[in-house]
Structure formats: structure tokens, C-alpha cells
Design a protein around this motif. Sequence first.
Motif, short mmCIF file in Angstrom:
data_model
loop_
_atom_site.label_atom_id
_atom_site.label_comp_id
_atom_site.label_asym_id
_atom_site.label_seq_id
_atom_site.Cartn_x
_atom_site.Cartn_y
_atom_site.Cartn_z
N SER A 215 1.50 11.83 9.47
CA SER A 215 2.78 12.23 9.03
C SER A 215 3.85 11.32 9.42
O SER A 215 5.07 11.59 8.95
N THR B 94 5.79 7.04 6.06
CA THR B 94 5.41 7.20 4.81
C THR B 94 4.39 6.00 4.26
O THR B 94 4.24 5.08 5.10
N ILE B 95 3.75 6.40 3.10
CA ILE B 95 2.96 5.49 2.53
C ILE B 95 3.46 4.27 2.25
O ILE B 95 2.87 3.22 2.44
N GLU B 96 4.64 4.22 1.98
CA GLU B 96 5.63 2.81 1.68
C GLU B 96 5.44 2.02 2.99
O GLU B 96 5.56 0.76 2.83
N GLU B 97 6.11 3.07 4.03
CA GLU B 97 6.13 2.00 5.26
C GLU B 97 4.71 1.62 5.89
O GLU B 97 4.73 0.32 6.28
N ARG B 98 3.58 2.28 5.53
CA ARG B 98 2.50 1.86 5.89
C ARG B 98 2.19 0.66 5.24
O ARG B 98 1.41 -0.48 5.73
#
Length: 66
Positions: free
Chosen positions: A17, A20-24
Motif C-alpha cells: 500500500s 498507488t497503482i498509478e505510481e507503480r
Amino acid sequence: MKTPARNTDLRHLDTSSALTIEERRAILRKRQREALGLTEPRVQIGKFHVPAKVARQFAYIDVSPR
């Protein structure tokens, strides 16, 4: 004499956690671009953009008929 502080074993902590998914996805895209060599600056020669490595080796050649 004080006892030294213990190091925490981070292998067992859940860090999923932290990003975020966007950062990944942004990190993944950046790594893919680096692997493909697309992070170098690009230079426009004519109507095409080429990597800086190619632009350094490029020389205009006069091909006009004499």
C-alpha cells in the motif's frame, strides 16, 4: 555501555500500500523506457526525431546533382 538498537526485518512487512497503482505504472513505464533506450534526448533531423547518439554521427551530405 548501551545495547545497540536492533534492526527491523523488513522482509515480512507488507509494503503493497506504499504506492498507488498509478505510481507503480509510472515507475514501470519509466523502467521500460530506460530498457529501450528512450530516455535520451532526441534531436530532430529533417522531419524525424533521432536519439542523440545517432545525431552525433549524422552529417549532412550534399546530394544535389552537379
